[in-house]
Design a protein around this motif. Sequence first.
Motif, short mmCIF file in Angstrom:
data_model
loop_
_atom_site.label_atom_id
_atom_site.label_comp_id
_atom_site.label_asym_id
_atom_site.label_seq_id
_atom_site.Cartn_x
_atom_site.Cartn_y
_atom_site.Cartn_z
N TYR A 25 75.44 14.11 62.17
CA TYR A 25 75.69 15.31 62.99
C TYR A 25 75.95 14.98 64.45
O TYR A 25 76.13 15.89 65.27
N VAL A 61 67.70 13.03 66.16
CA VAL A 61 66.60 13.83 66.70
C VAL A 61 65.29 13.04 66.59
O VAL A 61 65.22 12.02 65.91
N CYS A 86 63.86 18.42 66.36
CA CYS A 86 64.29 19.27 65.23
C CYS A 86 63.27 20.40 65.13
O CYS A 86 62.09 20.13 64.92
N GLN A 87 63.76 21.64 65.29
CA GLN A 87 62.82 22.78 65.25
C GLN A 87 62.01 22.81 63.96
O GLN A 87 60.85 23.15 63.95
N MET A 88 62.67 22.45 62.86
CA MET A 88 61.96 22.52 61.58
C MET A 88 60.77 21.56 61.53
O MET A 88 59.74 21.86 60.92
N ASN A 114 62.00 15.53 57.80
CA ASN A 114 62.12 16.38 58.99
C ASN A 114 60.74 16.96 59.31
O ASN A 114 60.46 18.15 59.11
N CYS A 173 65.66 25.55 58.51
CA CYS A 173 66.56 25.03 59.55
C CYS A 173 67.42 26.20 60.03
O CYS A 173 68.11 26.83 59.22
N TYR A 174 67.40 26.45 61.33
CA TYR A 174 68.16 27.61 61.85
C TYR A 174 69.65 27.43 61.67
O TYR A 174 70.40 28.42 61.64
N VAL A 175 70.13 26.19 61.57
CA VAL A 175 71.57 25.96 61.40
C VAL A 175 71.99 26.31 59.97
O VAL A 175 72.98 27.02 59.75
N HIS A 176 71.22 25.84 59.00
CA HIS A 176 71.60 26.08 57.60
C HIS A 176 71.32 27.51 57.15
O HIS A 176 71.99 28.01 56.24
N GLU A 201 69.36 22.44 52.36
CA GLU A 201 68.57 23.27 53.29
C GLU A 201 69.09 24.71 53.32
O GLU A 201 68.51 25.57 53.98
N MET A 264 70.92 18.00 68.32
CA MET A 264 71.71 16.83 67.90
C MET A 264 72.78 16.53 68.95
O MET A 264 73.15 15.39 69.16
#
Length: 305
Positions: A25, A61, A86-88, A114, A173-176, A201, A264
């Motif tokens: 990423y 990260v 990584c927020q997660m 993660n 994960c906020y992205v997925h 995810e 990232m």
Amino acid sequence: MNNNIIEEIQELKKDKNAIILAHNYQPKEIQEIADFVGDSLELCLKASQVDNIDMIVFCGVNFMAETAAIICPDKKVIIPDNRANCQMADMVSLDELKKAKSENPGVPTVLYVNSRADSKSEADIICTSANADKVVSSLDSDKFIFAPDHNLGVYSAEKTNKEAMIVPEDGHCYVHTMLQPEDIIKAREEYPDAKIVVHPECDKKLRELADYVESTGGMVRLAKDPEIKQLVVGTEIGLVTRLKRENPDKEFIPLRKDAFCLTMKLITLEKLRDALRDEKFIVTVGDSIASKARVSIDRMLNLSK
Ligand code: 13P
Ligand code: SF4
């Protein structure tokens, strides 16, 4: 301007006897200068194999650099921006994990890579998105505790026919989770001949609508399949950069152009140069946590060799 920085990085890398590892990423220019680009599992394996090197500069990260520091206690591990979290990884607390373990005595605990190092020290085994089902299959138990990604926990339970106790209930994960079933429906209309791949995810509804479910490393391999000419990619957009670079004659379409992991992208060429020059930011993990976490990471790596 970039050319000067690139030369400086190459020089510093030689002087410091360093290797640059980068996640799929990472921004394009970081991927291009890295010695090795990979998914979380490939990066762990690479870190466990590097020899005759004094320094690992980890472009990714924090949990990834921390894992490398645990695996390579004799090397200096550096991350060019120590705010790259990584927020997660922060979504499960030690207390929640300990509670789940005490309520389920004898049930093995699988921690997604993660996660923070202290959480890993409470795990029986670590997994990544590339090997979660293999790791869960290896357990001598029909039940397992899983943290912190809800979607990956559900996916590995389905793939192995085992029961997952997932903590916390809403780890994600906020992205997925930005990716929605409507995005797939729209992509099927716009690109009727394309295949669609999503990351584990993502929510189960997306997995059911997609043609394939793969980690980022799995997506890299899938893209090389001669059957694949046009691929809609359901993950962070950084991966699309790599797919295009490695398969210039094929078409890769991000499922959403705004699927962007902010942390990232904190890593830049300037920060990478400064990190090598000033040896910052050094990533360390305390001995007692590192030695316990190492056991659960090694169990995973042994399954992958
Ligand atoms: P991979 O294990 O597929 O590289 O994914 C890492 C990650 O952070 C996904 O968001
Ligand atoms: Fe964490 Fe999601 Fe970013 Fe991966 S994409 S590093 S899981 S926040």
